[in-house]
Design a protein around this motif. Structure first.
Motif, PDB file in Angstrom:
ATOM      1  N   GLY A 126      37.650  43.547  49.310  1.00  0.00           N
ATOM      2  CA  GLY A 126      36.324  43.418  48.718  1.00  0.00           C
ATOM      3  C   GLY A 126      36.407  43.297  47.211  1.00  0.00           C
ATOM      4  N   LEU A 127      37.340  44.037  46.589  1.00  0.00           N
ATOM      5  CA  LEU A 127      37.563  43.921  45.152  1.00  0.00           C
ATOM      6  C   LEU A 127      38.128  42.546  44.806  1.00  0.00           C
ATOM      7  N   VAL A 128      38.969  42.011  45.692  1.00  0.00           N
ATOM      8  CA  VAL A 128      39.482  40.656  45.501  1.00  0.00           C
ATOM      9  C   VAL A 128      38.325  39.665  45.362  1.00  0.00           C
ATOM     10  N   LEU A 129      37.355  39.765  46.265  1.00  0.00           N
ATOM     11  CA  LEU A 129      36.220  38.840  46.218  1.00  0.00           C
ATOM     12  C   LEU A 129      35.445  39.007  44.915  1.00  0.00           C
ATOM     13  N   VAL A 130      35.194  40.242  44.518  1.00  0.00           N
ATOM     14  CA  VAL A 130      34.477  40.482  43.263  1.00  0.00           C
ATOM     15  C   VAL A 130      35.237  39.852  42.100  1.00  0.00           C
ATOM     16  N   ASN A 131      36.540  40.077  42.037  1.00  0.00           N
ATOM     17  CA  ASN A 131      37.349  39.523  40.953  1.00  0.00           C
ATOM     18  C   ASN A 131      37.364  38.000  40.955  1.00  0.00           C
ATOM     19  N   GLY A 132      37.133  37.404  42.120  1.00  0.00           N
ATOM     20  CA  GLY A 132      37.160  35.948  42.222  1.00  0.00           C
ATOM     21  C   GLY A 132      35.907  35.272  41.689  1.00  0.00           C
TER      22      GLY A 132
END
Length: 272
Positions: A115-121
């Motif tokens: 989920g943090l990956v998506l936010v960072n993207g």
């Protein structure tokens, strides 16, 4: 358009904004292979929709996303993993970056691991003050694949990034904003109305300007200063093929009397 089962799409071509809601609230919107595949498909379709200028993602229920679905992940580790296999969080980050639209994460609740990956993207992230960000992978014996490179390239201090990666502790929305992990935090109950208004404002800008703003920003991030400035000149000339930023100087200056009016809309923006 194929019917989605794990995401909800709200596509408003009139305002130029598309909302994608991750819709597995019973699993805190864990990123199953099916959800990832549907999100990839949705982003690909939206990226070629010239009527959409801003894409927002959020999560149903009380979480943005608790990360990769560990049951799916465990099953995938039993077979051969291909480096450029589609339907992954890595592919979604690439699609978010390459999309001509501005992308905004509206972060409610937990944004952990994948989920943090998506936010960072995303280009921008607006978080509820009650949101929780973290990388719990270290606790179960992983360093956080994909999450690690997106975190260390997020612009936050190196040692803070290591702290997030190595402790497994969560940050709340306020601390995430102080570090620069998100663009802004708002009270939880104001998150959706704030982002709706924010995204609608972004979508009033000329689409060529938005696209080239993204190209210029990521180019500056990827290249050293001298090459970045040189390529920026090329990007500026490319943009002028699609729009003239000086075709309404009088109208723009008139709108700025009193200072700082962000409500000005370029006359040709809606015609593009």
């Amino acid at each position: 358009m194929a019917e989605r089962e794990t995401i909800i799409e709200e596509i408003d071509e009139e305002t130029g904004v598309a909302w994608i809601t991750l819709n597995r609230p019973e699993r805190k919107n864990a990123l199953s292979r099916k959800l990832l595949a549907e999100l990839v498909d949705s982003l690909k379709a939206l990226s070629v929709n010239d009527n959409i200028r801003c894409i927002v993602t959020t999560g149903a229920g009380n979480a943005y996303s608790s990360g990769l679905d560990l049951y799916d992940l465990r099953a995938s580790w039993q077979g051969k993993r291909r480096l450029y296999e589609g339907g992954s969080a890595r592919e979604i980050v690439t699609l978010l970056r390459q999309a001509p639209q501005v992308t905004v994460a509206a972060v409610n609740g937990w944004a952990l691991g994948g989920g943090l990956v998506l936010v960072n993207g995303h280009d921008l992230a607006i978080a509820a003050d009650t949101a929780q960000f973290g990388m719990p992978e270290i606790i179960r014996g992983s360093y956080g694949a994909t999450a690690t490179p997106t975190l260390f390239r997020s612009g936050i201090p190196f040692k803070k990034a290591f702290y997030i990666q190595l402790t497994g502790e969560n940050l709340d929305g306020a601390e995430a904003e102080r570090l620069g992990l998100v663009s802004k935090t708002v009270p939880e109950k104001e998150l959706v109305p704030f982002v709706r208004e924010f995204a609608a404002t972004i979508a009033t800008r000329h689409p060529a300007t938005l696209e080239h703003a993204k190209i210029a920003a990521y180019t500056a991030m990827d290249l050293d200063n001298s090459r970045g400035l040189l390529v920026d000149e090329i990007i500026s000339h490319r943009m002028r093929v699609y729009t003239n930023p000086l075709n309404d100087v009088e109208g723009y200056l008139q709108s700025q009397k009193g200072g700082g009016n962000v409500g000005y809309e370029k006359p040709d923006a809606k015609k593009s």
